[in-house]
Scaffold this motif. Sequence first.
Motif, short mmCIF file in Angstrom:
data_model
loop_
_atom_site.label_atom_id
_atom_site.label_comp_id
_atom_site.label_asym_id
_atom_site.label_seq_id
_atom_site.Cartn_x
_atom_site.Cartn_y
_atom_site.Cartn_z
N GLY A 1 55.50 53.41 49.72
CA GLY A 1 56.17 52.95 48.45
C GLY A 1 55.15 51.56 48.32
O GLY A 1 54.20 52.25 48.71
N LYS A 2 55.80 50.28 47.99
CA LYS A 2 54.43 49.12 47.67
C LYS A 2 53.75 48.83 48.89
O LYS A 2 52.33 47.95 48.36
CB LYS A 2 55.73 48.22 47.32
N ALA A 3 53.70 49.33 50.31
CA ALA A 3 52.53 49.15 51.14
C ALA A 3 51.64 50.26 50.82
O ALA A 3 50.74 50.37 51.68
CB ALA A 3 53.12 49.62 52.59
N GLY A 4 51.98 51.38 49.95
CA GLY A 4 50.83 52.16 50.07
C GLY A 4 49.87 52.56 48.41
O GLY A 4 50.80 52.07 47.25
N LYS A 5 48.77 53.15 48.25
CA LYS A 5 48.81 52.95 47.06
C LYS A 5 47.70 54.83 47.01
O LYS A 5 47.39 54.81 47.83
CB LYS A 5 47.25 52.16 46.50
N VAL A 6 47.49 55.90 45.73
CA VAL A 6 46.58 56.76 46.14
C VAL A 6 45.47 56.59 46.29
O VAL A 6 44.69 55.66 45.99
CB VAL A 6 46.81 56.98 44.48
N GLY A 7 45.12 57.08 47.30
CA GLY A 7 43.81 56.77 47.98
C GLY A 7 42.10 58.28 47.51
O GLY A 7 42.80 59.29 47.97
N CYS A 8 41.46 58.37 47.00
CA CYS A 8 40.46 58.21 46.29
C CYS A 8 38.95 58.29 47.37
O CYS A 8 38.32 59.32 47.11
CB CYS A 8 40.32 59.13 44.69
N ASN A 9 39.10 57.26 48.26
CA ASN A 9 37.85 56.85 48.49
C ASN A 9 37.98 57.14 50.16
O ASN A 9 39.19 56.02 50.69
CB ASN A 9 37.26 55.76 48.36
N TRP A 10 37.23 56.76 50.84
CA TRP A 10 37.17 56.55 51.70
C TRP A 10 37.16 55.12 52.74
O TRP A 10 37.06 54.58 53.55
CB TRP A 10 35.64 57.08 53.20
N VAL A 11 36.07 54.39 51.59
CA VAL A 11 35.93 52.67 51.86
C VAL A 11 36.38 52.81 50.73
O VAL A 11 36.14 52.17 49.51
CB VAL A 11 34.45 52.98 52.26
N ALA B 1 37.72 49.62 49.96
CA ALA B 1 38.45 48.01 49.89
C ALA B 1 36.93 47.76 50.92
O ALA B 1 36.78 47.99 51.77
CB ALA B 1 39.54 47.59 50.33
N PRO B 2 36.55 45.99 50.58
CA PRO B 2 36.81 45.10 49.64
C PRO B 2 36.24 45.82 48.26
O PRO B 2 35.71 46.86 48.41
CB PRO B 2 35.54 43.69 49.93
N PRO B 3 37.23 45.55 47.61
CA PRO B 3 36.45 45.81 45.75
C PRO B 3 35.27 46.06 45.76
O PRO B 3 34.47 47.20 44.87
CB PRO B 3 37.20 45.08 45.23
N ALA B 4 33.85 45.29 46.26
CA ALA B 4 32.99 45.67 45.86
C ALA B 4 32.80 46.49 46.10
O ALA B 4 31.21 47.70 45.74
CB ALA B 4 31.91 44.66 45.99
N PHE B 5 33.29 47.63 47.11
CA PHE B 5 32.75 48.76 47.85
C PHE B 5 33.01 49.92 47.01
O PHE B 5 32.66 51.24 47.52
CB PHE B 5 33.02 48.84 49.51
N ALA B 6 34.48 49.91 46.91
CA ALA B 6 35.06 50.53 46.22
C ALA B 6 34.77 51.62 44.42
O ALA B 6 34.28 50.83 44.31
CB ALA B 6 36.91 50.57 45.99
N SER B 7 34.58 52.92 45.30
CA SER B 7 34.13 53.94 43.86
C SER B 7 34.74 54.43 43.48
O SER B 7 36.01 53.83 43.23
CB SER B 7 33.39 55.20 44.94
N ASP B 8 34.41 54.52 42.28
CA ASP B 8 35.37 54.61 40.35
C ASP B 8 35.23 56.21 40.55
O ASP B 8 35.58 56.59 39.39
CB ASP B 8 35.76 53.56 40.00
N GLY C 1 26.64 51.74 48.95
CA GLY C 1 28.03 51.57 49.95
C GLY C 1 28.65 52.91 49.05
O GLY C 1 29.46 53.89 49.83
N ARG C 2 29.11 52.73 47.95
CA ARG C 2 29.88 52.92 46.82
C ARG C 2 29.13 55.14 47.11
O ARG C 2 30.23 56.25 47.18
CB ARG C 2 29.46 52.49 45.44
N LYS C 3 27.96 54.92 47.04
CA LYS C 3 27.26 56.92 46.73
C LYS C 3 27.56 56.74 48.29
O LYS C 3 28.07 58.35 48.14
CB LYS C 3 25.88 56.10 46.65
N LEU C 4 26.84 56.55 49.40
CA LEU C 4 28.24 56.97 50.66
C LEU C 4 29.23 57.33 50.85
O LEU C 4 29.50 58.73 51.49
CB LEU C 4 27.26 55.61 51.64
#
Length: 570
Positions: A341-351, A353-360, A519-522
């Motif tokens: 529910g609200k305690a989850g989000k679709v996850g496409c990344n290994w990392v 968070a934090p936002p700067a390291f979250a790949s798009d 980090g995003r590339k890794l």
Amino acid sequence: MNLKSALLGAVAFSTFAPALYADGHEGERGRDGNVSIIYWQAPSIMNPFLSGGTKDVEAASMVIEPLARYNPEGELIPWLVDEIPTVANGGVSEDLTQITWKITEGIKWSDGTPFTSADVKFTAEYCMHPEGGCAQVTKFEGVKSVETPDDLTVVVTFEGQTPFPYGPFVGGESPILQAAQFADCLGAAAPNCTEQNFNPIGTGGFTVTEFKPNDVIQLAANENYRHEGKPAFATINFKGGGDATAAGRAVMETGEFDYAWNLQLAPDVIAKMEEGGKGVPVAGFGPLVERIMLNNTNPSPDLGPDERSVIRPHPFLSDPAVYKAMSLAIDRPLLVEVGYGKAGKVGCNWVPAPPAFASDTFDCSVQDIEGAKKMLDDAGVVDTDGDGVREKDGVPLKVLYQTSTNAVRQDFQALIKDWLEQIGFEVELRNVDSSVFFGGDPGSPDTFQKFYADLEMYANTFNGTDPQAYLANGLCDKAPSPATQWQGENISRFCMEEYDALHAELAQTADAAKRAEIGRKLNDMMVENGGMIPLVHRGRLSAHANTLGGVALNVWDSELWNVADWYRMK
């Protein structure tokens, strides 16, 4: 160069002492009697250097402590030292190759002996020993030496420029062991030191009085704890085992326990429990990701343990068409709805968070069964004998898919099995008791480190807001094997020279934006090249009794990071 500005913007520094999160109440140590904690994944050891399981790291954090750790805001704070070393205060060298820690004077171990720099140096030797099989060895990546000019000074020198020197001795995963107690436990002897591993002498608020692996831990207030009047509780009853449902009810419905960890339960179940009126859930999003790990080796039981741990291509999971089709077949929004529910989000990344390291880079939010089938067809992975199972070079896509025993994970297994079978797989499901699955027993065939399956599902996270050490878990030499006592966090046995080289670049990069970019590339290399299939970015959800004060849920460190500050509200 000011190190603080050179690091990732999300990494903040605080000079506040841990008392910032204290209750503010004064009184005698142990004044509030007993507090009861339940972790449905039971700890199997009190030494996080010999276990990759979060439940073991967290249980140990009540007893053994690091020099510095992260608070709930993600700020790096001093714990057993006077301040966080930086370039600005002279604690980090201008060339970023050395960090000097100044231990706070007067700290004692629970046995009354002084805590000194010799203990810190010994801890590095313990984890870095080539035969020790240290589960947290990535924290010491690049360390050249650890020196002790005096009893209160520790100087860590790195092999090269290290813009983020806060790996060793920072966070719940890298605490300090007492040199005197563990002196005979170096190298291959480490896992055989049962007394030390079950009953470590520490500097934390509590000491172990009885440890029953995979069951119960009894703890008592440390009479030599450095903060007067703390802990408020005289004893802790730490119960392990059972399941998340029973744990949640024990806090929120019956009031039998004061704190329940990791309530991996459907949102409607949590809401119903909260109606019991005895406790409340608490949640926060950090870098915790539920994922499917893809075995990059051949897990055939016909092979011996050495062969099964060798990094080499899996018969069909090494084909990008196969693992990308698997990912495409998964309905992640439904997994979030069913499981979190609200305690989850679709996850496409290994990392995530934090936002700067979250790949798009990846969009994995839409299931496409037909697209997955076409991807396999186009790659020539087809069913040639009409039995409904596709083959890759004559090898049927038959997989053993394992995870720990948990209601949400078994729901996920059932759904994912159906989706994979729709696209031409044959899937066998297996679940293992979580205390065993996440345990550190090198003799057990059922640990997640051994990975005697094709697919395995679990979640893990990292301490702090910089993932450099966490990303090191993708390095070729971090794969668990008999030679490492089956420790190591490269669970997939993923191996790419390009990945190793890029991680080495990250370790020497100071610019915050560049660090985040690398980090995003890794992250992308791991996902794109078949190391794992991310599923859900999970919030940490736990619960505490209405009468328990001082709790500050921490998604960047151990949840029990400030257990010495807990108290009973009147």
